[in-house]
Design a protein around this motif. Structure first.
Motif, short mmCIF file in Angstrom:
data_model
loop_
_atom_site.label_atom_id
_atom_site.label_comp_id
_atom_site.label_asym_id
_atom_site.label_seq_id
_atom_site.Cartn_x
_atom_site.Cartn_y
_atom_site.Cartn_z
N TYR A 171 -10.47 -52.22 87.87
CA TYR A 171 -9.77 -50.96 88.15
C TYR A 171 -8.95 -50.55 86.94
O TYR A 171 -8.69 -51.36 86.04
N ARG A 218 -9.85 -50.46 77.44
CA ARG A 218 -9.64 -51.69 78.23
C ARG A 218 -10.69 -51.80 79.33
O ARG A 218 -11.22 -52.88 79.62
N LYS A 239 -8.93 -56.58 83.91
CA LYS A 239 -8.19 -55.92 85.01
C LYS A 239 -9.06 -55.86 86.26
O LYS A 239 -9.55 -54.80 86.66
N GLU A 291 4.71 -62.50 82.92
CA GLU A 291 4.75 -61.04 83.12
C GLU A 291 5.14 -60.78 84.57
O GLU A 291 5.39 -61.72 85.33
N HIS A 336 3.02 -56.60 88.45
CA HIS A 336 2.24 -55.40 88.11
C HIS A 336 2.79 -54.71 86.86
O HIS A 336 2.59 -53.52 86.65
N GLN A 337 3.52 -55.49 86.05
CA GLN A 337 4.11 -54.93 84.84
C GLN A 337 4.22 -56.03 83.79
O GLN A 337 4.24 -57.21 84.15
N GLY A 391 -1.11 -54.67 78.65
CA GLY A 391 -0.68 -53.38 79.21
C GLY A 391 -0.72 -52.27 78.17
O GLY A 391 -0.38 -52.48 77.00
N ILE A 392 -1.14 -51.11 78.60
CA ILE A 392 -1.16 -49.95 77.69
C ILE A 392 0.28 -49.54 77.36
O ILE A 392 0.60 -49.23 76.22
N THR A 393 1.13 -49.58 78.37
CA THR A 393 2.55 -49.24 78.13
C THR A 393 3.16 -50.26 77.17
O THR A 393 3.94 -49.90 76.28
N THR A 431 2.53 -48.74 83.74
CA THR A 431 2.18 -47.33 83.90
C THR A 431 3.11 -46.57 84.84
O THR A 431 3.62 -45.52 84.49
N1 PDD Z 1 -0.50 -52.50 86.90
N2 PDD Z 1 0.61 -56.57 84.11
C1 PDD Z 1 -0.03 -56.48 85.30
C2 PDD Z 1 -0.31 -57.73 86.05
C3 PDD Z 1 -0.40 -55.22 85.80
O1 PDD Z 1 -1.04 -55.13 86.98
C4 PDD Z 1 -0.10 -54.05 85.06
C5 PDD Z 1 -0.50 -52.68 85.53
C6 PDD Z 1 0.58 -54.20 83.83
C7 PDD Z 1 0.95 -53.03 82.97
O2 PDD Z 1 -0.19 -52.43 82.40
P1 PDD Z 1 -0.19 -50.88 82.03
O3 PDD Z 1 0.95 -50.65 81.10
O4 PDD Z 1 -1.52 -50.68 81.38
O5 PDD Z 1 -0.01 -50.11 83.31
C8 PDD Z 1 0.89 -55.47 83.39
C9 PDD Z 1 -1.11 -51.30 87.46
C10 PDD Z 1 -0.42 -50.06 87.06
C11 PDD Z 1 -1.31 -51.47 88.96
O6 PDD Z 1 -1.75 -52.54 89.34
O7 PDD Z 1 -1.08 -50.53 89.72
#
Ligand code: PDD
Length: 291
Positions: free
Chosen positions: A32, A51, A148, A180, A183-184, A206-208, A244
């Motif tokens: 995803y 990614r 992912k 980490e 989800h961030q 993570g893109i952010t 994100t």
């Molecule tokens: N989560 N680490 C994990 C485990 C994540 O699931 C996410 C993103 C990130 C940050 O990645 P990015 O900056 O690319 O959003 C880091 C998404 C947003 C989600 O599961 O909804």
């Protein structure tokens, strides 16, 4: 009723039907992405697609990503979110529907492509300015979380464990390292140095995270990509998450203990401001034809 995208068609969400034989449903065999849109302008989309392509290669799912940008834009427009401050497009690609086997299905199986969009909002200033709380939770995920995949059960359990204790978020700990969030990505500030875990199989790149690293370096900050030991959390000056839908999110307390002076640290605030300025630049660039 929101409009979703399923296998090449836009339709009301309650008309979307996915086979119970879908390998995403049965085996978690899929990927995803979540891409943010600011007033209808995609932010970091190329990186999200890169990614995703890498994940497709790892999973050996054959899918051409070239139409995804147009589909995302169309979905945002069809759901009347083009002027919404913040929206996101969720996209999931699974290997498709086939009789259940652990090995890949034989013969041609079309991947299932599903996408939806929704609004999200940044916490109100008074909430953000207080900072957020986190709880450390063991990281029970597999060793390829850089891909992912949709297999998020350990993330969900970790987040729930944090929530059960009244914390806003979880920090996943593996072998004594604060890896980490659920989800961030996770960051610390120690003196004049900004630290985050290096890209390995144990974190999602993570893109952010990438954008904030770039901003930090451009602003002349000292940056280190190295593991942060749990013991270090007690003397970090600042801690924060990036992601994100979290953008830059300050952590004021871990496991009930105050981080640094408490509240939001100066470095976190600066990086958050730089991130939001970058968003404004991307919006302006799209409006002037992308120069
Ligand atoms: N989560 N680490 C994990 C485990 C994540 O699931 C996410 C993103 C990130 C940050 O990645 P990015 O900056 O690319 O959003 C880091 C998404 C947003 C989600 O599961 O909804």
């Amino acid at each position: 009723m929101s409009i979703v995208f399923l296998n090449g068609e836009y339709m009301p969400k309650d008309e979307a039907k996915i086979s119970p034989d879908d390998r995403g449903f049965l085996l978690g065999d899929g990927l995803y992405e979540v891409t943010p849109f600011y007033q209808g302008v995609p932010f970091g989309l190329e990186d999200h697609l890169r990614r995703l392509m890498r994940g497709l290669c790892w999973l050996r799912i054959d899918y051409d990503v070239s139409g995804i940008e147009a589909m995302h834009r169309e979905l945002v427009a069809r759901n009347s979110l083009s002027s919404s401050d913040r929206s996101m497009v969720y996209m999931q690609i699974t290997r498709g529907a086939a009789p259940r086997t652990h090995y890949f299905p034989e013969g041609e199986v079309k991947p299932t492509i599903y996408s939806y969009t929704k609004e999200w909002s940044r916490p109100r200033d008074e909430v953000w300015n207080r900072g957020f709380t986190a709880k450390t939770v063991p990281d029970r995920r597999w060793s390829r979380v850089d891909i992912k995949t949709i297999c998020l059960l350990p993330n969900a359990l970790a987040f729930q464990a944090a929530k059960d204790e009244g914390a806003d978020d979880a920090i996943l700990v593996r072998d004594g390292v604060a890896i980490e969030g659920a989800h961030q990505n996770f960051w610390g500030v120690f003196g004049d140095t900004v630290v985050t875990h290096p890209i390995t199989g144990h974190i999602l790149p993570g893109i952010t995270r990438g954008i904030v690293l770039e901003e930090a370096r451009e602003a002349g900050m000292k940056v280190e990509e190295r593991p942060i030991q749990v013991e270090e959390l007690g003397f970090a000056d600042e801690l924060f998450f990036t992601g994100t839908t979290g953008e830059v999110r300050p952590i004021r307390e871990v496991d009930g203990l105050k981080v640094g002076k408490g509240g939001v640290g100066d470095v976190t605030k600066t990086l958050s401001d730089l991130f939001l300025e970058r968003v404004e630049k991307v919006k302006a660039s799209e409006r002037t034809g992308g120069s």
